[in-house]
Design a protein around this motif. Structure first.
Motif, mmCIF file in Angstrom:
data_model
loop_
_atom_site.group_PDB
_atom_site.id
_atom_site.type_symbol
_atom_site.label_atom_id
_atom_site.label_comp_id
_atom_site.label_asym_id
_atom_site.label_seq_id
_atom_site.Cartn_x
_atom_site.Cartn_y
_atom_site.Cartn_z
ATOM 1 N N THR A 81 0.828 -1.205 0.000
ATOM 2 C CA THR A 81 0.000 0.000 0.000
ATOM 3 C C THR A 81 0.859 1.250 0.000
ATOM 4 O OG1 THR A 81 -1.616 -1.241 1.273
ATOM 5 C CG2 THR A 81 -1.900 1.127 1.196
ATOM 6 N N MET A 82 1.912 1.239 0.833
ATOM 7 C CA MET A 82 2.793 2.410 0.909
ATOM 8 C C MET A 82 3.524 2.620 -0.410
ATOM 9 S SD MET A 82 2.533 4.114 3.596
ATOM 10 C CE MET A 82 0.940 3.778 4.269
ATOM 11 N N LEU A 85 1.087 4.193 -2.762
ATOM 12 C CA LEU A 85 0.746 5.552 -2.347
ATOM 13 C C LEU A 85 1.880 6.521 -2.677
ATOM 14 C CD1 LEU A 85 -1.437 7.144 -1.006
ATOM 15 C CD2 LEU A 85 -0.472 6.579 1.196
ATOM 16 N N ASP A 196 -4.516 3.659 -7.690
ATOM 17 C CA ASP A 196 -4.354 3.764 -6.243
ATOM 18 C C ASP A 196 -5.719 3.779 -5.554
ATOM 19 O OD1 ASP A 196 -2.819 3.778 -4.039
ATOM 20 O OD2 ASP A 196 -2.207 5.874 -4.154
ATOM 21 N N ILE A 197 -6.704 4.435 -6.183
ATOM 22 C CA ILE A 197 -8.051 4.469 -5.606
ATOM 23 C C ILE A 197 -8.641 3.057 -5.578
ATOM 24 C CG2 ILE A 197 -10.399 5.285 -6.028
ATOM 25 C CD1 ILE A 197 -9.230 7.922 -6.924
ATOM 26 N N VAL A 200 -7.240 1.033 -2.736
ATOM 27 C CA VAL A 200 -7.848 1.313 -1.428
ATOM 28 C C VAL A 200 -9.012 0.349 -1.198
ATOM 29 C CG1 VAL A 200 -9.125 3.008 -0.070
ATOM 30 C CG2 VAL A 200 -7.145 3.719 -1.380
ATOM 31 N N PHE A 203 -7.455 -3.346 -0.619
ATOM 32 C CA PHE A 203 -6.877 -3.714 0.675
ATOM 33 C C PHE A 203 -7.917 -3.672 1.774
ATOM 34 C CE2 PHE A 203 -5.493 0.842 1.356
ATOM 35 C CZ PHE A 203 -5.957 1.008 2.646
ATOM 36 N N THR A 204 -8.935 -2.814 1.614
ATOM 37 C CA THR A 204 -9.982 -2.788 2.638
ATOM 38 C C THR A 204 -10.850 -4.047 2.576
ATOM 39 O OG1 THR A 204 -10.048 -0.389 2.577
ATOM 40 C CG2 THR A 204 -11.929 -1.493 3.523
ATOM 41 N N LEU A 208 -8.072 -6.522 4.709
ATOM 42 C CA LEU A 208 -8.410 -6.176 6.094
ATOM 43 C C LEU A 208 -9.672 -6.886 6.548
ATOM 44 C CD1 LEU A 208 -7.428 -2.419 6.224
ATOM 45 C CD2 LEU A 208 -6.148 -4.415 6.921
#
Lengths: 213, 124
Positions: A81-82, A85, A196-197, A200, A203-204, A208
């Motif tokens: 993710t980093m 980003l 990148d959007i 998000v 990963f959510t 997660l």
């Protein structure tokens, strides 16, 4: 009196200026091109929404196989993710440099963006290879089919973004930062930010929530 | 672009019309906010900081916040009249995404609930 007050704000805008809504002629090419590409990005996101829906529906169907909790390594996902980003950030700074015709600065940011994107892909490819080796390939269960389709499609987008970036850097070196090249760079940076959007969401929903269940 | 001083340009995502310092600050602010929201997501998912049954809702809220940060600070979408076209297109995209995702989950959950019970060796 009422007519005058209604007309006052409009009168401040001379009619010869194009506003893209029929008055004063068409918008400049840069605006038209980027708007068209924005429509493409939105349709790409609609396609991703189908894959998200498929994954959400299938995520419980593990068929007795491994669950997300057993397979996912959240530390790797955080690093991924980093990477994405920061590559979005360097992509934005690169676009700024290009806009100001600083081609050397642009090339530095393009290389940084490429390296971060490639690092993301490397971590993802290692994760996929490790899962297939453990017998948790896409054919193991509905959950894993959905997982590989969704995350894999995002990975394919990142790969094509990197290939596109190489092509654009070659154009900047060969042709310089002229208007046509700047328009292509603008489209590419829109594409990269959009990836990148989408990540998000990935990963959510996948990592997660998969870990939480 | 065309040499005229345009007062009411249409705008497009990804293009900022402010000074360069504001531009740089916007990207940096976006980066910092996105990092904070990402860390918050990972912390919420892995600890009991949030009431456990509320964790999925919390994660969805954090994801939407981060998507908003990306749209505003990286794609420079605004609410001004010069952004009407972009926002309308985005709103239509969001509508379709919402219909596809919630519709699929709703319909399939309904089908699952109404499924005739099957012997385990067939359904598995």
């Amino acid at each position: 009196m009422t007519l005058a007050t209604i007309d006052t704000p409009r009168a401040a805008v001379p009619t010869e200026f194009a506003r893209g809504r029929g008055g004063g002629g068409p918008s400049p090419k840069r605006i038209v091109v980027a708007y068209g590409f924005w429509i493409f990005i939105l349709s790409d996101i609609v396609m991703f929404s189908g894959l998200f829906a498929a994954y959400a529906v299938l995520s419980g169907n593990t068929a007795g196989g491994p669950t997300g909790r057993e397979l996912f390594n959240l530390r790797n996902v955080f690093i991924e993710t980093m990477c994405l980003l920061f590559s979005s950030y360097t992509c934005g700074l690169g676009a700024l440099a290009a806009e100001r015709r600083q081609s050397a600065l642009f090339l530095i940011f393009a290389v940084l963006t490429f390296v971060l994107g490639a690092a993301f892909l490397f971590i993802e490819a290692t994760e996929f290879a490790g899962m297939v080796q453990k017998g948790a390939g896409p054919s193991r269960s509905g959950f894993l089919s959905g997982f590989f389709t969704l995350v894999g499609t995002h990975g394919v987008h990142v790969t094509s973004g990197l290939i596109w970036l190489i092509y654009l850097v070659a154009q900047v070196i060969a042709k310089g930062l002229r208007a046509a090249v700047l328009r292509r760079l603008l489209c590419w940076s829109l594409f990269w930010h959009a990836l990148d959007i989408v990540w998000v969401g990935v990963f959510t929903l996948v990592y997660l929530m998969g870990d939480f269940h | 672009m065309d040499g005229r001083d345009r007062v009411f340009d249409d705008r497009t995502p990804g293009v900022e019309h402010e000074e360069s310092t504001a531009n740089f600050l916007s990207y940096t602010a976006g980066l910092v906010l996105a990092i904070l929201l990402t860390i918050a997501s990972f912390v919420v998912a892995q600890t009991n900081l949030l009431w456990p049954p509320g964790i999925p809702v919390g994660l969805v809220v954090l994801a939407f916040a981060q998507i908003g940060v990306h749209l505003v600070f990286f794609l420079h979408l605004g609410s001004g009249p010069d952004h009407t076209n972009n926002i309308l297109a985005l709103a239509f995209g969001v509508l379709i995404v919402f219909l596809v995702i919630t519709g699929s989950i709703w319909i399939i959950a309904n089908l699952n609930a109404n499924m005739m019970p099957m012997p385990t060796n067939i359904s598995r």
